[in-house]
Each structure stands twice: as C-alpha cells, then as structure tokens.
Write an enzyme that holds these catalytic residues in place. Structure first.
Site, PDB file in Angstrom:
ATOM      1  N   GLY A  34       0.830  -1.202   0.000  1.00  0.00           N
ATOM      2  CA  GLY A  34       0.000   0.000   0.000  1.00  0.00           C
ATOM      3  C   GLY A  34       0.863   1.250   0.000  1.00  0.00           C
ATOM      4  O   GLY A  34       2.095   1.172  -0.065  1.00  0.00           O
ATOM      5  N   TYR A  75      -2.612  12.760  10.505  1.00  0.00           N
ATOM      6  CA  TYR A  75      -1.639  13.188   9.503  1.00  0.00           C
ATOM      7  C   TYR A  75      -2.005  14.579   8.972  1.00  0.00           C
ATOM      8  O   TYR A  75      -3.037  14.788   8.343  1.00  0.00           O
ATOM      9  CB  TYR A  75      -1.554  12.180   8.346  1.00  0.00           C
ATOM     10  CG  TYR A  75      -1.081  10.794   8.777  1.00  0.00           C
ATOM     11  CD1 TYR A  75      -0.575  10.564  10.063  1.00  0.00           C
ATOM     12  CD2 TYR A  75      -1.130   9.716   7.909  1.00  0.00           C
ATOM     13  CE1 TYR A  75      -0.136   9.310  10.463  1.00  0.00           C
ATOM     14  CE2 TYR A  75      -0.692   8.451   8.303  1.00  0.00           C
ATOM     15  CZ  TYR A  75      -0.206   8.264   9.594  1.00  0.00           C
ATOM     16  OH  TYR A  75       0.224   7.016   9.979  1.00  0.00           O
TER      17      TYR A  75
HETATM   18  N1  LIG Z   1       0.447   3.413  12.681  1.00  0.00           N
HETATM   19  C1  LIG Z   1       1.472   4.183  12.986  1.00  0.00           C
HETATM   20  O1  LIG Z   1       1.707   4.530  14.145  1.00  0.00           O
HETATM   21  C2  LIG Z   1       2.403   4.613  11.883  1.00  0.00           C
HETATM   22  C3  LIG Z   1       3.652   5.167  12.205  1.00  0.00           C
HETATM   23  C4  LIG Z   1       4.492   5.546  11.150  1.00  0.00           C
HETATM   24  C5  LIG Z   1       4.084   5.391   9.836  1.00  0.00           C
HETATM   25  N2  LIG Z   1       2.828   4.873   9.554  1.00  0.00           N
HETATM   26  C6  LIG Z   1       2.367   4.716   8.147  1.00  0.00           C
HETATM   27  O2  LIG Z   1       3.351   4.002   7.425  1.00  0.00           O
HETATM   28  C7  LIG Z   1       3.759   4.755   6.288  1.00  0.00           C
HETATM   29  C8  LIG Z   1       5.214   4.457   5.965  1.00  0.00           C
HETATM   30  O3  LIG Z   1       6.057   4.703   7.062  1.00  0.00           O
HETATM   31  P1  LIG Z   1       7.093   5.908   7.082  1.00  0.00           P
HETATM   32  O4  LIG Z   1       6.628   7.013   6.194  1.00  0.00           O
HETATM   33  O5  LIG Z   1       7.352   6.190   8.509  1.00  0.00           O
HETATM   34  O6  LIG Z   1       8.441   5.244   6.550  1.00  0.00           O
HETATM   35  P2  LIG Z   1       8.930   4.579   5.191  1.00  0.00           P
HETATM   36  O7  LIG Z   1       7.838   4.470   4.215  1.00  0.00           O
HETATM   37  O8  LIG Z   1       9.654   3.348   5.574  1.00  0.00           O
HETATM   38  O9  LIG Z   1      10.042   5.606   4.715  1.00  0.00           O
HETATM   39  C9  LIG Z   1       9.744   6.789   4.026  1.00  0.00           C
HETATM   40  C10 LIG Z   1      11.065   7.365   3.533  1.00  0.00           C
HETATM   41  O10 LIG Z   1      11.744   6.417   2.720  1.00  0.00           O
HETATM   42  C11 LIG Z   1      12.069   6.978   1.456  1.00  0.00           C
HETATM   43  N3  LIG Z   1      11.816   5.949   0.438  1.00  0.00           N
HETATM   44  C12 LIG Z   1      10.651   5.291   0.185  1.00  0.00           C
HETATM   45  N4  LIG Z   1      10.804   4.411  -0.806  1.00  0.00           N
HETATM   46  C13 LIG Z   1      12.102   4.494  -1.200  1.00  0.00           C
HETATM   47  C14 LIG Z   1      12.879   3.831  -2.195  1.00  0.00           C
HETATM   48  N5  LIG Z   1      12.346   2.902  -2.991  1.00  0.00           N
HETATM   49  N6  LIG Z   1      14.187   4.194  -2.349  1.00  0.00           N
HETATM   50  C15 LIG Z   1      14.741   5.121  -1.542  1.00  0.00           C
HETATM   51  N7  LIG Z   1      14.058   5.793  -0.574  1.00  0.00           N
HETATM   52  C16 LIG Z   1      12.753   5.481  -0.407  1.00  0.00           C
HETATM   53  C17 LIG Z   1      11.148   8.163   1.270  1.00  0.00           C
HETATM   54  O11 LIG Z   1      11.809   9.178   0.572  1.00  0.00           O
HETATM   55  P3  LIG Z   1      11.350   9.614  -0.937  1.00  0.00           P
HETATM   56  O12 LIG Z   1      10.037  10.345  -0.745  1.00  0.00           O
HETATM   57  O13 LIG Z   1      12.477  10.458  -1.385  1.00  0.00           O
HETATM   58  O14 LIG Z   1      11.213   8.370  -1.743  1.00  0.00           O
HETATM   59  C18 LIG Z   1      10.873   8.603   2.711  1.00  0.00           C
HETATM   60  O15 LIG Z   1      11.878   9.515   3.120  1.00  0.00           O
HETATM   61  C19 LIG Z   1       3.474   6.199   6.699  1.00  0.00           C
HETATM   62  O16 LIG Z   1       3.425   7.061   5.595  1.00  0.00           O
HETATM   63  C20 LIG Z   1       2.158   6.029   7.411  1.00  0.00           C
HETATM   64  O17 LIG Z   1       1.089   5.918   6.485  1.00  0.00           O
HETATM   65  C21 LIG Z   1       2.010   4.465  10.559  1.00  0.00           C
END
Ligand SMILES: NC(=O)c1ccc[n+]([C@@H]2O[C@H](COP(=O)([O-])OP(=O)(O)OC[C@H]3O[C@@H](n4cnc5c(N)ncnc54)[C@H](OP(=O)(O)O)[C@@H]3O)[C@@H](O)[C@H]2O)c1
Length: 288
Positions: A34, A75
C-alpha cells in the site's frame, strides 16, 4: 512541482498498472503493498505550501496503480485525508477499486470521540465509508470497551467495513479481538529488517495463527535499510534495490503487508514492483 510520468522502473517486466499481489484473508483480497500518507499535506499540522507536492505524489501513486492507501486523522491534522480524497476524485477512480485505511487518534478514544472522528474523516475524504478503521495508538487511560462499542456501531452503520488496531502489544490485541464484533483485520506496527520488536514479542506469530494481518509501517526508512551486507548481496543478485529487497522480505511473509511512503515517482514504482519479488527461503535466511 511539475508531474512527470516516472521513468521505467528497474525491475524487468514492470509496466504501469501492473496487477498487484494480494493477501487473501477473511474472504478479502488486500494489496500486499500500500501507500503511506504520513507527510502528505504537512506533518502534525497542515502546511498548505506542500499541497501541490503532495497532490503530485498522490497522482503518480494512483497512476502507477496503487489502490491501497493508509492515512489517519492525525496526519497533517486531517489535511492528508483531504488531499487523498481530492486526488482520487481528480483521477476519477471508482471507490470500490480502492482500499482506504484511516485511524482514530489516541485522544479521541471515548465512545463519542470515536464516532465523531470517523464522521470527520469521512467528510475530509469525501467518501461514505472507510475500508479499514484503526485505533492509532493505545493510551494508558483508554477504555477499550467504550472505543470498541463505537467501532462496532460504525461497522453496523456501514461507515466502516473492517476494524483494526495499531501499535498494540499481544495483551491489548487479544482484548481487542474479544471486543470486536467482527474479525479484527490488522495490527499495524513498525516492522522492518532493522525493527523486529513485533516479531520478537510474539505479535507476528499470533497474527499469523489467528488470521490477522500485520501491516508493517516504516519499512524502508533509512535506518531500516542501512547498509546491511546481506541486504546488499541479495539486492545485487536480484538486480533490485536494497529498498525493494527490504520490502520483499515483508511481503514474502504470510499475513504481512506493508505501506511504504514515497514522494518520488521512481521510488513509488520500485516499491510497488517489490511486491512481485518472492524471496526464497535461502534468501530470507540470509537476511536474518
Ligand atoms: N500506525 C502508525 O503509528 C504509523 C507510524 C508511522 C508510519 N505509519 C504509516 O506508514 C507509512 C510508511 O512509514 P514511514 O513514512 O514512517 O516510513 P517509510 O515508508 O519506511 O520511509 C519513508 C522514507 O523512505 C524513502 N523511500 C521510500 N521508498 C524508497 C525507495 N524505494 N528508495 C529510496 N528511498 C525510499 C522516502 O523518501 P522519498 O520520498 O524520497 O522516496 C521517505 O523519506 C506512513 O506514511 C504512514 O502511512 C504508521
């Protein structure tokens, strides 16, 4: 920022709108990969100067074929939900072709608070139901019985299709299972190569045994994929990126799905393609 269609991603055979790999659970098919929306529209408060960049990221995700989106009232204090709804309408995607998750914040877990939060999320999304509605974080003072009374009402009213929790330990997960009138669909937790807490504390095994999804968040954060030698080796052998292998490690596991966030169309495409990499038992062992 001008939106340009992403260049051809690195994995061979990838085209736009590739068929997505699904996890079949409780008679549902849910995309294994997702799209997260944390930082869409701001951080903890709305930042209108980010609207265009955020919409660009959502448009490219929708164009690539993402159909599963994770958001929350928290968010950008609701702005992420508004922009997601706006992007879906602009792209003319039929509601039934999407799987939308949202979450009620810890400070709104009273019976009336949950009902009100959901109404507000629906209004911001411009949708008449949410596929999956989660308690975002547990709190010490919460009355889980009251929260679930409201969550069950939302399901009965048809405003929410499925219920879940997030950041719940085993004890709270078991209590939630008992309080939910419908089978709990997920526990969304931090899970990656670098973060094995929910594997070590028994939550992952419990989910797998009880037909519950474990939705892995923060799967590719730099700290989650720091230059581990094994990751580099598997990535090289597969002609994939380290992030793709980090994601494939998750999507190759039963009952595990994941929701990376990226504002970069090339990364978005690579992440989506990662769900098609099925790691062998040997590769999984190599990654530890
Ligand atoms: N339930 C909760 O408490 C909770 C907590 C945290 C997060 N979440 C959800 O989980 C989602 C994902 O977690 P997250 O945003 O913390 O971390 P993540 O998706 O693991 O990491 C996001 C970071 O990774 C980079 N990135 C993503 N794909 C990449 C790739 N293929 N190559 C290189 N860099 C890449 C992105 O930069 P670029 O934009 O430059 O690609 C961004 O800086 C959130 O958006 C949210 O919806 C839920």
């Amino acid at each position: 920022m001008k939106y340009e269609k992403p260049a051809k991603p690195r994995l061979t055979g990838l085209k736009y709108n590739i068929p997505m790999r699904y996890e079949t659970i409780q008679n549902l098919s849910i995309p294994k990969l997702g799209f997260g929306t944390w930082t869409i529209g701001g951080d903890s408060s709305p930042d209108r100067s980010r609207d265009q960049r955020s919409l660009t990221a959502l448009y490219s995700a929708l164009d690539l074929g993402y159909t599963h989106f994770d958001t929350a009232e928290m968010y950008a204090a609701g702005r992420a939900e508004e922009l997601l709804g706006q992007a879906v309408r602009a792209r003319g995607i039929a509601r039934q072709n999407l799987f939308i998750t949202s979450k009620v914040s810890p400070e709104h877990l009273t019976h009336d608070g949950v009902l009100h939060s959901c109404e507000q999320s629906l209004r911001r999304l411009g949708m008449d139901y949410i596929d999956l509605y989660l308690i975002h974080w547990p709190t010490a003072g919460m009355k889980l019985e009251d929260s679930f009374r409201a969550l069950n009402t939302l399901v009965r009213r048809g405003q929410v299709r499925h219920l879940g929790v997030s950041n719940f330990n085993l004890k709270l997960l078991e209590r939630s299972l008992a309080l939910s009138e419908t089978p709990l669909l997920t526990n969304q937790v931090s899970y990656s190569l670098a973060d094995r807490e929910y594997q070590q504390n028994g939550v992952l095994a419990y989910c797998q045994q009880h037909d519950i999804l474990l939705t892995a968040y923060s799967p590719v954060k730099p700290r989650a994929i720091r230059s581990l030698q094994a990751l580099q080796a598997v990535a090289q052998a597969r002609q994939a990126t380290r992030q793709q292998i980090a994601l494939a490690l998750l999507t190759s596991q039963a009952r595990v799905i994941t929701i990376p966030m990226s504002a970069n169309p090339q990364h978005q495409a690579e992440n989506l393609a990662a769900a098609d990499i099925v790691l062998t038992a040997e590769e999984m062992a190599q990654l530890g």
